[in-house]
Enzyme design. Structure first.
Site, mmCIF file in Angstrom:
data_model
loop_
_atom_site.group_PDB
_atom_site.id
_atom_site.type_symbol
_atom_site.label_atom_id
_atom_site.label_comp_id
_atom_site.label_asym_id
_atom_site.label_seq_id
_atom_site.Cartn_x
_atom_site.Cartn_y
_atom_site.Cartn_z
ATOM 1 N N GLU A 10 39.504 53.638 82.265
ATOM 2 C CA GLU A 10 39.731 54.994 82.759
ATOM 3 C C GLU A 10 38.941 55.986 81.913
ATOM 4 O O GLU A 10 38.575 57.065 82.368
ATOM 5 C CB GLU A 10 41.230 55.310 82.701
ATOM 6 C CG GLU A 10 41.618 56.622 83.332
ATOM 7 C CD GLU A 10 43.123 56.796 83.409
ATOM 8 O OE1 GLU A 10 43.570 57.953 83.438
ATOM 9 O OE2 GLU A 10 43.856 55.788 83.423
ATOM 10 N N SER B 147 45.923 56.355 78.214
ATOM 11 C CA SER B 147 45.692 55.081 78.906
ATOM 12 C C SER B 147 44.198 54.801 78.961
ATOM 13 O O SER B 147 43.434 55.600 79.508
ATOM 14 C CB SER B 147 46.280 55.128 80.314
ATOM 15 O OG SER B 147 47.672 55.320 80.266
ATOM 16 N N ARG C 149 42.727 57.795 90.307
ATOM 17 C CA ARG C 149 41.900 58.234 89.176
ATOM 18 C C ARG C 149 40.447 58.404 89.593
ATOM 19 O O ARG C 149 39.531 58.103 88.843
ATOM 20 C CB ARG C 149 42.001 57.241 88.008
ATOM 21 C CG ARG C 149 43.391 56.987 87.508
ATOM 22 C CD ARG C 149 44.048 58.251 86.959
ATOM 23 N NE ARG C 149 45.378 57.954 86.477
ATOM 24 C CZ ARG C 149 46.490 58.011 87.218
ATOM 25 N NH1 ARG C 149 46.410 58.382 88.490
ATOM 26 N NH2 ARG C 149 47.657 57.714 86.714
#
Length: 621
Positions: free
Chosen positions: A362, A237, A163
């Site tokens: 995130e 998420s 990520r």
């Protein structure tokens, strides 16, 4: 072309009402360049967004929001098997995946159903079900904001990690992504079936699944775990799966709870020389591959941590943990950005308390406000001073207790510590600092760097970014050599050092402008962040550097005492500087016990000027 005071709620997936001071969508490179030359672009903060699926606006955005309207999908065939697909940054990501499935292009099918746009695939390195976009990105076409020239960056140069990419780090706010090229294979069947659910699916089918079958199964799996943002506002998420040092996991985490699971880190397919056009590109990809095979870290499932910390269904007003997937923070329909942020912080604190593992969001927190916490406002000896029984040092007023000078700055979801003082551990406990994105160092003196070793808890997920002058960097490598060895002893802090000069730079999109001042004869740095500046240990500031202090909302500056000192501003000298640069508000720091009682000292200062104190919180709107 640029609209003013625009509601941009529809450009996000959280469904939380938000406005931007200015907004523009461009459909070509020429339009983008024209915008980059407009006063609305040059004179305020700029935020470039895609599909808004990874953003949390904590407040209305005071600045210009840009959105790419560059569309288009083009194929270029290298041979019978290899196809390069070029997607405009403004293409919906799911449309890109669907195009690949319709045209028998294998590679992206595991990423079906992910919200957002093609440009974000290179920024976020989006991933799911055993595949990451970075594995398939061949190059990225960008507009360089500094030169307004179009450049093409190789995928191997983009620093793709979990990520993560350079577009989120050192390249943030340097490039606007225009198009992304993916290297795919001509095939009707899927090959990336390493993920357990896909292996089971293939076994149920009894044959190698097609691209369409895999994409449909993945959409079904996503729908079972993630809310539809059109129905329930969320960003999918919310937290990354923590990647921590294997030694820390084995020696510390499992010692507290032996049931905490770990996920084997995915190993990318080893690059083949024949797949690359040059030796340079192949070598770069091999370096990235070897780094990705790092066996010194493990990944821990964040959803498991949140659920087993007892937070399933936990809420703060309108924000709640989605019961079907504890990785998701959802909006009941009336949540505010601050409520989502508060719930996220509560989750981080509880997980850290239960499992000694820090969770990293995130989601990008977008808050154009600047929040400053004064961690310490005292001079090198602090207040009270040792062996002193003066009335200030024996005062019962907590405002008269001053730890060594340091501040924490928070803006745009980024937390920056300026100077880890020898009292940092005590300061961090009091201010409940659970994460730090970067450290700025003003100079090498011990009262400003003595707490560096106490930064080790903020390095579990990897090196902490630290920014300083070359002379400070050299000094720290000598004083703290054990932090910079090629093979670190388990548990010591580790840092990614950035040597800076007297030029603006960016930390995760936040613009930092150094201000050179003289601490006696020693040149050191203060820093300006937006309309806030922090200057400590100054005795002289040249005219060209003083200009960097104009048009400030808040200035924090050192003012040791009334008596002269060879290396520090006196109170009168600090007030003279304040009168010259005229910030809207000013606070005096690096104070010694000679200033007397805080309460009495405050009454002697001009309007708009106040003594800083430990724990003071300041907001720049």
């Amino acid at each position: 072309m640029i609209e003013k005071n625009i509601d941009i709620t529809h450009l996000t997936t959280f469904g939380i009402p938000v406005k931007a001071s200015a907004y523009a969508e461009y459909k070509s490179v020429d339009e983008l360049i024209r915008i980059c030359r407009m006063p609305e672009y040059l004179d305020q903060r700029v935020l470039h967004i895609g599909g808004g699926s990874n953003l949390l606006f904590v407040s209305d955005f005071k600045g210009l929001v840009l959105h790419s309207g560059i569309k288009g999908l083009k194929e270029y065939c290298k041979d019978d098997e290899t196809v390069y697909l070029i997607a405009g940054a403004g293409e919906r990501w799911d449309d890109v995946v669907n195009y690949c499935i319709d045209h028998d292009l294998e590679g992206l099918e595991n990423l079906a159903g992910i919200p957002g746009e093609a440009g974000a695939s290179a920024v976020q390195n989006v991933g799911a079900y055993g595949v990451e976009a970075g594995d398939l990105i061949w190059n990225v076409e960008c507009l360089d904001r500094t030169t307004l020239q179009v450049v093409t960056l190789k995928g191997s140069e983009c620093g793709f990690g979990y990520r993560q990419s350079k577009f989120k780090g050192e390249w943030k706010d340097r490039y606007f992504i225009l198009r992304v090229s993916y290297r795919l294979r001509r095939s009707t069947h899927a090959h990336h079936l390493e993920y357990a659910a896909l292996r089971e699916y293939a076994a149920r089918l009894g044959h190698q699944p097609t691209l369409r079958e895999v994409s449909e199964e993945i959409r079904r799996l996503r729908a079972s775990k993630l809310p539809d943002p059109a129905v329930v506002g969320s960003a999918g998420s919310f937290f990354k799966n923590p990647v921590i040092r294997k030694a820390y996991y084995e020696w510390e985490v499992l010692n507290f709870d032996p049931s905490v699971p770990s996920i084997p880190r995915r190993v990318a397919e080893e690059p083949k020389r024949a797949d690359f056009d040059s030796e340079e590109a192949f070598t770069a990809e091999m370096r990235a591959y070897e780094a990705y095979r790092d066996a010194t870290h493990v990944k821990v499932p964040a959803g498991w941590l949140v659920e087993h910390a007892g937070l399933k269904g936990a809420s703060v007003a309108g924000a709640y943990v989605y019961p079907q997937n504890c990785l998701v923070i959802a909006n009941r329909g009336d949540a505010t950005g601050e409520e989502v942020e508060a719930l996220a912080h509560m989750i981080q604190e509880r997980v850290l308390q239960c499992f000694h593992i820090p969770l990293e969001p995130e989601v990008n927190f977008i808050d154009s406000r600047i929040r400053i916490t004064v961690l310490g406002s005292g001079t090198s000896k602090g207040v009270p001073e040792l062996r002193c029984n003066c009335s200030t040092c024996t005062s019962a007023d907590p405002h008269d207790k001053r730890l060594r000078a340091s501040v924490l700055v928070e803006t745009m979801g980024v937390k920056i510590l300026i100077d880890p003082s020898p009292d940092f551990r005590q300061q961090a406990l009091r201010a409940r600092i659970f994460d730090i994105d970067a450290v700025l160092i003003t100079h090498e003196h011990y009262d400003h760097v003595g707490g560096i070793d106490d930064l080790r808890p903020y390095c579990f997920a990897g090196p902490l970014d630290m920014y300083c002058r070359q002379d400070v960097n050299d000094h720290l490598h000598t004083r703290l050599d054990y932090c910079f060895k090629s093979q670190l002893y388990p548990g010591v802090p580790s840092f990614r050092m950035h040597v800076i000069d007297n030029q603006p730079f960016f930390i995760k999109g936040v613009r930092i402008e150094p201000i050179e001042v003289y601490h006696g004869k020693l040149p050191i740095y203060g820093y300006r962040i937006g309309d806030f500046a922090y200057v400590t240990d100054a005795k002289r500031i040249d005219e060209s550097e003083r200009e960097k202090l104009l048009n400030l909302d808040v200035l924090i500056v050192n003012a040791l005492r009334h008596r002269q000192h060879f290396a520090h501003f006196t109170i009168e000298e600090a007030l003279q500087l304040i009168e010259e640069v005229k910030p809207r508000r000013a606070f005096l720091t690096h104070l010694c016990h000679e200033v007397g009682y805080h309460e009495l000292f405050a009454t002697t200062l001009p309007e708009g000027v106040a003594p800083a104190y430990d724990g003071l919180e300041i907001t720049v709107e």
